[in-house]
Design an enzyme around this catalytic site. Structure first.
Site, PDB file in Angstrom:
ATOM      1  N   HIS A   1      38.855  44.238  25.626  1.00 51.11           N
ATOM      2  CA  HIS A   1      37.605  43.503  25.930  1.00 51.11           C
ATOM      3  C   HIS A   1      37.384  42.342  25.098  1.00 51.11           C
ATOM      4  O   HIS A   1      36.963  41.112  25.613  1.00 51.11           O
ATOM      5  CB  HIS A   1      36.647  44.413  26.131  1.00 51.11           C
TER       6      HIS A   1
ATOM      7  N   CYS B   1      42.340  33.750  44.684  1.00 52.64           N
ATOM      8  CA  CYS B   1      41.598  33.631  43.405  1.00 52.64           C
ATOM      9  C   CYS B   1      42.513  34.174  42.622  1.00 52.64           C
ATOM     10  O   CYS B   1      41.980  34.547  41.217  1.00 52.64           O
ATOM     11  CB  CYS B   1      40.245  34.299  43.470  1.00 52.64           C
TER      12      CYS B   1
HETATM   13  C1  PEP Z   1      43.609  40.023  41.608  1.00 51.97           C
HETATM   14  O1  PEP Z   1      44.036  41.013  41.820  1.00 51.97           O
HETATM   15  O2  PEP Z   1      44.280  38.926  41.891  1.00 51.97           O
HETATM   16  C2  PEP Z   1      42.349  39.620  40.996  1.00 51.97           C
HETATM   17  C3  PEP Z   1      41.739  38.083  41.212  1.00 51.97           C
HETATM   18  O3  PEP Z   1      41.700  40.450  40.474  1.00 51.97           O
HETATM   19  P1  PEP Z   1      41.913  40.984  39.088  1.00 51.97           P
HETATM   20  O4  PEP Z   1      42.748  40.037  38.471  1.00 51.97           O
HETATM   21  O5  PEP Z   1      40.517  41.058  38.393  1.00 51.97           O
HETATM   22  O6  PEP Z   1      42.434  42.388  39.424  1.00 51.97           O
END
Ligand code: PEP
Ligand code: MG
Length: 753
Positions: free
Chosen positions: A367, A680
């Site tokens: 974290h 994203c």
């Molecule tokens: C992903 O899985 O691409 C995502 C954006 O979520 P995280 O990285 O938070 O799992």
């Protein structure tokens, strides 16, 4: 009563007197061995010190041939003396010549001596040499005598490093904290920083070793132990509803040691031999460190490390400096050093002065690494023993790009980095100049560049980067960095602050994505065979709807009168999405019933990161207000390839025909239905990957703040029409990767990737 019991205090006193006598260093050494021998009722007392290159040399003796001084040498591990030094522990032998390590040095004339007690001269985890006594008879030295000689050796160690007994240039006095040092670790957060070292937990320098009044020292020690225990209990109690977790394990270990009789007895015994309370702690700590150096089992090493930390805490209680450096006056360019650190502790520091963080431990998913990324400071972890090498105030270069650190760097290294930093600043200035320019391609297509965030600390990046909004706000981070479950009011405040900070730019909140590698410090970690595919994210929150409703309630309250965009993570089927959506509807009805002002508009979307969901697109596009593709998880499920497994790191490429075909299918279907789609995952922030995504039809990308500039620069130099025609010829190829083709296209077209 053995003679020594009467004497260690007297001897320590005598040693102190010898130190202030106006005599040469060698004369001091000679006097010391004489006094130690007579105090120990031994015929021989010798001091061996380590020289550079792992050689031990006889520096002074009482009883052996004086002509052997500075002549008799042995390697580390050779003979009994070498054995004591190598293993950093005492050897108590009533028949030394019978010991397997015994090696005879004729020039010393030691033939007549049968018994021997050798103890290491330890300081801060290093062995400076060996102190030994010998007797003609087969004498067995009692425990108190061993203890007393160790105490004497510790005082001797301090005298040695003070330079009063030898020329420090002649010996190996442990890590030299005055010359350049380079360390290699693992980078958890990129970037380069140059500044001054600050120790998160200040080191206590024990100034006074020998007690004036043993009774007083005993009392001081007991009082500090009591305070220490209370402080640990308070830390544990502060985490009321904490069930378990890494932090708790460490605290529990502290509590166990703080009540451990063996440890406490050793501390008290050391005070009884005539040391101050601080010196007694350091003396016992020396043993711990020596054991740590010998220990090969990583779990036991960890526990010894905890014990070492605890001794540091006790020292700080003794000196009344129990706090971390967070509230001290910090240098303007602070590079912080710690063994490990919690996220909240890092947030305690003045952000405007913090330039980098160096840890002896840590992991990329820890974290504190998440917070360091939000603060945009380089973080290098897993640099072994770096704390032994650093002095507060030292110059430090932290290179998060290569995972190297340079302590007290030489002039040319500093100059090279100054140059590197200047180049980076120039690049940053180029990006900053483009900040307000829309990301329009050469042929006039607009690409929305958004940023990913998860903490309040991320918000200033919106302004700095010129991102059009927050495409992914990871709400779990706030839960992960708190030591307890955040209260509803705290969540409302936080979400409101995010919306306020975004100042009208859109923010997409993602509901809790917990489980897998995202574990709460106050929740029992589930033991699952396959956590990435386990009970996580929406699966967990649909099974425990109270938590999701609690969060939705906070989001609705925070957004009152404004637009609210939210989405759910790890949705695998439309039915799941619909179920989650009904929870939002129910909370909206609740608001209506109670007459509270709702958000102006609520848009509910979904992450698409489980391949199954893409095979229900018609139904999904009829019910979700928007889609956001999480390529990080999607990639691992698509190729059945664990995203955290280094062996699979480069095995499959996102820029490959199957992945590009898959993503293209989604973006085309969404655009045909007029449903907004964003990507994203990390790939959106890499210019070449972002270029391919735009070529496939994506017009909205969300990425780490530092990527907005480079991706915008790429977009401004791109002709999408030409790229789309070029890519049309790629989808049906059977190559493992299309990366090289795309790179060549970028070169030919002068696209900056
Ligand atoms: C992903 O899985 O691409 C995502 C954006 O979520 P995280 O990285 O938070 O799992
Ligand atoms: Mg994900």
């Amino acid at each position: 009563m053995s003679p020594i019991q009467a004497g260690p205090r007297l001897l320590l006193k005598r040693m102190r007197e010898i130190m202030v006598e106006r005599i040469s260093a060698q004369a001091r050494l000679d006097k010391l061995v004489g006094h130690i021998a007579s105090n120990m009722v031994a015929e021989v007392c010798s001091i061996y010190l380590a020289k550079p290159g792992g050689v031990l040399e006889l520096f002074a003796t009482e009883g052996l041939n004086k002509s052997a001084v500075h002549k008799t040498r042995m390697k580390l591990g050779e003979g009994i003396i070498g054995d004591v030094a190598q293993h950093a522990r005492p050897l108590n032998l009533s028949d030394a010549p019978a010991h397997p390590s015994f090696s005879y040095k004729p020039e010393t004339g030691e033939d007549p001596y049968q018994s021997m007690l050798g103890v290491p001269i330890l300081r801060g985890g290093s062995t400076l040499g060996v102190l030994a006594v010998q007797n003609r008879t087969h004498r067995h030295y009692g425990d108190e005598e061993v203890e007393a000689l160790q105490t004497v050796a510790m005082v001797l160690a301090e005298m040695v490093v003070s330079g009063a007994l030898v020329d420090l240039g002649e010996i190996d006095a442990g890590p030299k904290r005055d010359r350049p040092w380079r360390g290699q670790g693992v980078s958890f957060c990129e970037g380069i920083a140059m500044g001054r070292a600050v120790l998160h937990e200040p080191r206590v320098k024990v100034e006074k070793l020998i007690a004036d009044d043993i009774g007083v020292e005993r009392l001081r020690l007991d009082r500090a132990i009591e305070e220490l225990r209370e402080a640990i209990d308070a830390m544990l109690a502060a985490e009321d509803n904490v069930i378990t977790g890494e932090t708790r394990d460490v605290l529990e270990a502290y509590r166990m040691f703080a009540h451990d009789r063996g440890w406490l007895n050793k501390l008290r015994e050391s005070v009884t031999t005539g040391l101050t309370a601080e010196a007694a702690v350091e003396r016992v700590q020396n043993d711990t460190r020596a054991r740590m150096a010998r220990q090969t089992d990583p779990l036991l090493r960890d526990r010894l490390h905890d014990l070492d930390d605890l001794a540091n805490r006790l020292l700080r209680h003794l000196t009344g400096k129990a706090d971390t450096s967070a509230h001290e006056t910090l240098p303007a360019d602070t590079i912080l050093f710690a063994r490990s650190m919690g996220p909240a502790e890092l947030l305690d520091y003045d952000r405007t002065k913090l330039r980098g963080l160096i840890l002896e431990e840590g992991s990329p998913t820890s974290h504190v690494a998440i917070v360091a990324r939000a603060l945009d400071i380089p973080l290098i972890g897993r640099i072994e023993k770096v704390l032994d090498q650093i002095e507060p105030g030292d110059w430090v270069i932290a290179d998060g790009d290569t995972a190297e650190i340079h302590l007290r760097p030489a002039h040319d290294v500093r100059e090279a980095y100054r140059h590197k930093l200047a180049l980076r600043a120039q690049r940053q200035a180029t990006f900053a100049a483009m900040r307000l320019q829309p990301a329009n391609t050469k042929d006039g297509e607009h690409v929305r560049l958004l940023m990913n965030a998860g903490l309040i600390a991320d918000l200033p990046h919106l302004e700095e980067t010129g991102a059009e909004g927050i495409g992914l706000f990871r709400t779990e981070l706030q839960f992960m960095i708190s030591s307890q479950m955040p209260r509803l009011v705290d969540l409302v405040d936080l979400y409101r602050a995010v919306l306020d900070g975004a100042a009208g730019k859109p923010v997409v909140f993602r509901t809790l994505d917990l489980g897998g590698d995202k574990v709460l410090p106050y929740a029992r970690p589930l033991v699952e065979e396959n956590p990435a595919m386990g009970w996580r994210a929406i699966r967990m929150t649909l099974d425990r709807p109270a938590l999701l409703r609690y969060q939705i309630r906070a989001l609705l309250a925070a957004a009152k009168g404004r637009d609210l965009d939210m989405m759910f993570p790890m949705v695998a089927e439309v039915a799941e999405f619909k179920l989650a959506r009904t929870l939002v509807d129910r909370e909206l009805e609740r608001l209506a019933r109670t007459g509270v002002v709702p958000p102006r508009k609520v848009r509910v979307g979904t992450m698409l990161e489980v391949p199954a969901l893409a095979f229900q697109l018609p139904a999904l596009l009829g019910t979700a207000d928007f889609i956001s593709i999480g390529s990080n998880d999607l990639m691992q499920f698509f190729f059945a390839s664990d995203r955290g497994n280094p062996r699979l790191g480069g095995r499959y490429d996102l820029l490959s025909p199957p992945m590009l075909n898959f993503l293209k299918g989604i973006v085309e279907a969404a655009r045909a239905r007029g449903v907004p789609v964003t990507l994203c995952g990390e790939m959106a922030g890499r210019p070449l990957e972002a270029m391919a995504l735009i070529g496939m039809g994506f017009r909205s990308l969300s990425m780490a703040p530092a990527s907005v500039g480079p991706v915008k620069q790429m977009a401004l130099t791109l002709d999408v029409g030409r790229l789309a025609s070029f890519m049309a010829g790629l989808y049906d190829r059977s190559d493992h990767s299309l990366r090289e083709h795309l790179k060549q296209f970028a070169i030919d077209e002068h696209i900056i990737v």
